[in-house]
Design an enzyme around this catalytic site. Structure first.
Site, PDB file in Angstrom:
ATOM      1  CB  SER A   1      -0.912  -0.151   1.154  1.00 46.71           C
ATOM      2  OG  SER A   1      -1.604   1.373   1.351  1.00 46.71           O
TER       3      SER A   1
ATOM      4  CE1 TYR B   1      -3.347   0.453   5.238  1.00 42.33           C
ATOM      5  CE2 TYR B   1      -3.946  -2.009   5.387  1.00 42.33           C
ATOM      6  CZ  TYR B   1      -3.591  -0.807   4.618  1.00 42.33           C
ATOM      7  OH  TYR B   1      -3.934  -0.885   3.190  1.00 42.33           O
TER       8      TYR B   1
ATOM      9  CE  LYS C   1      -1.879  -4.003   3.253  1.00 49.24           C
ATOM     10  NZ  LYS C   1      -2.102  -5.250   2.446  1.00 49.24           N
TER      11      LYS C   1
HETATM   12  C1  WQD Z   1      -9.021   9.651   1.249  1.00 49.51           C
HETATM   13  C2  WQD Z   1      -9.284  11.308   1.424  1.00 49.51           C
HETATM   14  C3  WQD Z   1      -9.478  11.842   3.690  1.00 49.51           C
HETATM   15  C4  WQD Z   1     -13.273   9.792   4.769  1.00 49.51           C
HETATM   16  C5  WQD Z   1      -6.106   4.617   3.275  1.00 49.51           C
HETATM   17  C6  WQD Z   1      -5.106   3.698   3.614  1.00 49.51           C
HETATM   18  C7  WQD Z   1      -4.532   3.157   2.190  1.00 49.51           C
HETATM   19  C8  WQD Z   1      -5.462   2.484   1.438  1.00 49.51           C
HETATM   20  C9  WQD Z   1      -6.675   3.370   1.168  1.00 49.51           C
HETATM   21  C10 WQD Z   1      -5.809   0.073   1.387  1.00 49.51           C
HETATM   22  C11 WQD Z   1      -8.575  11.931   2.709  1.00 49.51           C
HETATM   23  C12 WQD Z   1     -10.832  12.141   3.103  1.00 49.51           C
HETATM   24  C13 WQD Z   1     -12.014  10.313   3.992  1.00 49.51           C
HETATM   25  C14 WQD Z   1     -14.344  10.796   4.976  1.00 49.51           C
HETATM   26  C15 WQD Z   1     -12.715  12.575   4.153  1.00 49.51           C
HETATM   27  N1  WQD Z   1      -6.117   1.345   2.106  1.00 49.51           N
HETATM   28  N2  WQD Z   1     -11.775  11.411   3.669  1.00 49.51           N
HETATM   29  N3  WQD Z   1     -13.854  12.096   4.874  1.00 49.51           N
HETATM   30  O1  WQD Z   1      -6.502   7.702   4.073  1.00 49.51           O
HETATM   31  O2  WQD Z   1      -5.903   8.096   1.802  1.00 49.51           O
HETATM   32  O3  WQD Z   1      -5.822   5.687   2.497  1.00 49.51           O
HETATM   33  O4  WQD Z   1      -7.085   3.983   2.367  1.00 49.51           O
HETATM   34  O5  WQD Z   1      -5.729  -0.165   0.348  1.00 49.51           O
HETATM   35  O6  WQD Z   1      -3.466   2.235   2.377  1.00 49.51           O
HETATM   36  O7  WQD Z   1      -4.255   4.408   4.102  1.00 49.51           O
HETATM   37  O8  WQD Z   1      -7.978   6.767   1.933  1.00 49.51           O
HETATM   38  O9  WQD Z   1     -10.337   7.133   1.347  1.00 49.51           O
HETATM   39  O10 WQD Z   1      -9.576   7.122   4.034  1.00 49.51           O
HETATM   40  O11 WQD Z   1      -9.087   9.267   2.607  1.00 49.51           O
HETATM   41  O12 WQD Z   1     -12.665  13.761   4.015  1.00 49.51           O
HETATM   42  O13 WQD Z   1     -15.152  10.336   5.719  1.00 49.51           O
HETATM   43  O14 WQD Z   1     -10.456  11.362   1.794  1.00 49.51           O
HETATM   44  O15 WQD Z   1      -9.025  12.865   4.541  1.00 49.51           O
HETATM   45  O16 WQD Z   1      -7.972  13.077   2.415  1.00 49.51           O
HETATM   46  P1  WQD Z   1      -6.476   7.230   2.816  1.00 49.51           P
HETATM   47  P2  WQD Z   1      -9.513   7.449   2.649  1.00 49.51           P
END
Ligand code: WQD
Length: 278
Positions: free
Chosen positions: A58, A82, A86
């Protein structure tokens, strides 16, 4: 009684718990499931002479990168259990190859997988309240959740919201096929590749694209930054293009169109319609 023995040519290992927030609350659950489970898998593979592996890593191993796009040579730093699982599994793979060069291992660093199969019959269906952006937006659009909280709109980006590299799950799947093919290359040892699009998209841009694809308005609330979140993360995919002959083909609109097609046909995922227990 005839005992059938079948031989596995290779293993694609994508099993693992993946909710960042849950991993902070329950680190032992993540270390037990993701690490011990992986070690047992590798032991069984070795015992049966199967030493070709594609592992789902990841982009979280890049932490908060000091610059973008991220290349595979960037320093690695993790900010949650998490992500630590990885990174540890990547190190296990590198040590495994150093101990026995018969192993052929490809590590795929996923950026942000979204979308669904265009048929609308296979898609993401997280249990409980979604941690990730797009499954959350999806559940607002089908009426299971009331509004989306934007985690921070004071980042140094065009609209103040976080930027990520969203990749269609179809492109991700093609990347695994390309990696499997690469394992037949005699020169392969233990190699890592980014699977992203090379483009950054903000939270608000993703919400707008999903509204256009679904025709649904997503009510928004502005919240504070989420601890551990990076500001801007997107991939350099030059290495995968060059060595795997792979490049993402789908854009944000394709991702949102296919995700809405799945969600509108399956508002409660694989559960019964109207079943909010999922
Ligand atoms: C994306 C953006 C949040 C939810 C993580 C893991 C990565 C992968 C994907 C497995 C960010 C914003 C989110 C919400 C928001 N995991 N957000 N409101 O954190 O980039 O990655 O998940 O494959 O390994 O680290 O993904 O979708 O949680 O967030 O504003 O309710 O959306 O701040 O900018 P992230 P995410």
């Amino acid at each position: 009684m005839t005992l059938f023995t079948c031989r596995f040519d290779a293993v694609i290992h994508f099993a693992g718990l993946k909710a960042v927030g849950e991993s902070v609350r329950k680190p032992l659950l993540y270390f037990d499931n993701n690490l011990i489970g992986t070690i047992i898998l590798f032991q069984v593979m070795a015992a049966h002479g199967c030493k070709k592996l594609v592992f789902s890593s990841s982009a979280t191993v890049y932490g908060w990168p000091k610059e973008v796009p991220c290349t595979e040579e960037f320093p690695l730093s993790v900010t949650n259990p998490y992500g630590r699982t990885k990174l540890i599994i990547e190190e296990i793979c590198r040590d495994l190859y150093c101990s026995d060069s018969d192993w052929k291992i490809i590590l795929l660093r996923y950026f942000n997988p979204v979308g669904a199969h265009p048929s609308g019959s296979i898609g993401e269906d997280p249990r409980g309240i979604p941690n990730n952006l797009m499954p959350f937006v999806q559940q607002v659009a089908v009426g299971r959740l009331t509004s989306l909280t934007i985690f921070g709109n004071d980042y140094k980006t065009s609209d103040g919201t976080g930027i990520r590299d969203y990749i269609h799950v179809l492109d991700l799947a093609e990347g695994h096929i390309a990696a499997l093919r690469k394992l037949d290359d005699a020169k392969i040892g233990c190699e890592v590749y980014n699977l992203g699009t090379g483009k950054g998209t903000s939270v608000l841009e993703m919400v707008k694209a999903f509204e256009q694809a679904s025709g649904k308005k997503i009510p928004l609330a502005m919240g504070g930054r989420r601890p551990g979140d990076a500001e801007i993360v997107y991939a350099s995919t030059k290495k995968a293009e060059r060595e795997l002959n792979w490049k993402a083909k789908h854009g944000i609109d394709d991702m949102c169109r296919d995700q809405w097609n799945w969600a509108s046909k399956n508002p409660y995922g694989y559960g019964r319609s109207g079943d909010s227990s999922n």
